[in-house]
Design a protein around this motif. Sequence first.
Motif, PDB file in Angstrom:
ATOM      1  N   LEU A  56       0.882  -1.148   0.113  1.00 56.82           N
ATOM      2  CA  LEU A  56       0.061  -0.080  -0.134  1.00 56.82           C
ATOM      3  C   LEU A  56       0.806   1.175  -0.008  1.00 56.82           C
ATOM      4  N   LEU A  57       0.589   2.268  -0.997  1.00 59.55           N
ATOM      5  CA  LEU A  57       1.467   3.217  -1.159  1.00 59.55           C
ATOM      6  C   LEU A  57       0.906   4.390  -0.827  1.00 59.55           C
ATOM      7  N   PHE A  58       1.203   5.250   0.077  1.00 63.46           N
ATOM      8  CA  PHE A  58       0.612   6.872   0.178  1.00 63.46           C
ATOM      9  C   PHE A  58       1.542   7.660  -0.179  1.00 63.46           C
ATOM     10  N   THR A  59       1.392   8.722  -1.219  1.00 64.20           N
ATOM     11  CA  THR A  59       2.148   9.959  -1.489  1.00 64.20           C
ATOM     12  C   THR A  59       1.465  11.188  -1.329  1.00 64.20           C
ATOM     13  N   GLU A  72      -2.660   9.081   8.369  1.00 64.84           N
ATOM     14  CA  GLU A  72      -3.082   8.628   9.426  1.00 64.84           C
ATOM     15  C   GLU A  72      -4.127   7.339   9.340  1.00 64.84           C
ATOM     16  N   PHE A  73      -4.970   7.692   8.198  1.00 62.51           N
ATOM     17  CA  PHE A  73      -5.954   6.586   8.137  1.00 62.51           C
ATOM     18  C   PHE A  73      -5.281   5.537   7.658  1.00 62.51           C
ATOM     19  N   SER A  74      -4.494   5.636   6.642  1.00 59.95           N
ATOM     20  CA  SER A  74      -3.756   4.614   5.854  1.00 59.95           C
ATOM     21  C   SER A  74      -2.993   3.618   7.029  1.00 59.95           C
ATOM     22  N   LEU A  75      -2.412   4.412   8.135  1.00 57.18           N
ATOM     23  CA  LEU A  75      -2.104   3.539   9.297  1.00 57.18           C
ATOM     24  C   LEU A  75      -3.212   2.646   9.936  1.00 57.18           C
ATOM     25  N   VAL A  76      -4.313   3.276  10.225  1.00 54.11           N
ATOM     26  CA  VAL A  76      -5.406   2.543  10.578  1.00 54.11           C
ATOM     27  C   VAL A  76      -5.944   1.585   9.857  1.00 54.11           C
ATOM     28  N   PHE A  77      -5.816   1.636   8.525  1.00 51.28           N
ATOM     29  CA  PHE A  77      -6.353   0.828   7.629  1.00 51.28           C
ATOM     30  C   PHE A  77      -5.507  -0.570   7.279  1.00 51.28           C
ATOM     31  N   SER A  78      -4.150  -0.171   7.631  1.00 56.16           N
ATOM     32  CA  SER A  78      -3.077  -1.352   7.631  1.00 56.16           C
ATOM     33  C   SER A  78      -3.358  -2.048   8.779  1.00 56.16           C
ATOM     34  N   VAL A  92       4.686   5.016   3.519  1.00 56.17           N
ATOM     35  CA  VAL A  92       4.066   6.436   3.267  1.00 56.17           C
ATOM     36  C   VAL A  92       5.264   7.396   2.705  1.00 56.17           C
ATOM     37  N   VAL A  93       5.074   8.027   1.700  1.00 51.15           N
ATOM     38  CA  VAL A  93       6.199   8.794   1.251  1.00 51.15           C
ATOM     39  C   VAL A  93       5.683  10.281   1.214  1.00 51.15           C
ATOM     40  N   GLY A  94       6.475  11.082   1.636  1.00 49.35           N
ATOM     41  CA  GLY A  94       6.135  12.665   1.377  1.00 49.35           C
ATOM     42  C   GLY A  94       7.062  13.222   2.389  1.00 49.35           C
ATOM     43  N   ARG A  95       7.356  14.697   2.002  1.00 45.68           N
ATOM     44  CA  ARG A  95       8.004  15.528   2.868  1.00 45.68           C
ATOM     45  C   ARG A  95       7.058  16.561   3.706  1.00 45.68           C
ATOM     46  N   GLY A  96       7.574  16.880   4.913  1.00 45.10           N
ATOM     47  CA  GLY A  96       6.907  17.797   5.762  1.00 45.10           C
ATOM     48  C   GLY A  96       6.329  17.063   6.747  1.00 45.10           C
TER      49      GLY A  96
END
Length: 109
Positions: A56-59, A72-78, A92-96
């Motif tokens: 599962l990739l979130f960018t 955060e939802f991706s963490l819960v879903f995982s 999870v990929v992204g800056r900031g």
Amino acid sequence: AERQAVRHHSVWCVSEDDRAEYQRRGAAASVTLVPNVAQRSWLEHAAGPAPDTPTLLFTGLLSYLPNERAAEFSLVFSDQLRALGVPHRLVVVGRGASSELLEKMGARE
């Protein structure tokens, strides 16, 4: 955004459908199609074979609050998938990212 686009001097879009829609709505002088620059052939061998475990990739820009919430939802879903016994990895990929999000992601390892 679409309403604003019809009033501007030029509009750039990434699909033929978008271009046709802007023109149908009476977009200003120029509606330019800018194709996606990544070609599938460039990516076929870039990272080697696909991993055995589904990913599962979130960018996104993680300093943007809606993206942080989605991460955060991706963490819960995982976690829910893991509880169901579904093998996967979450990336999870992204800056900031906020320190709170980093802490939540770190607590999962």
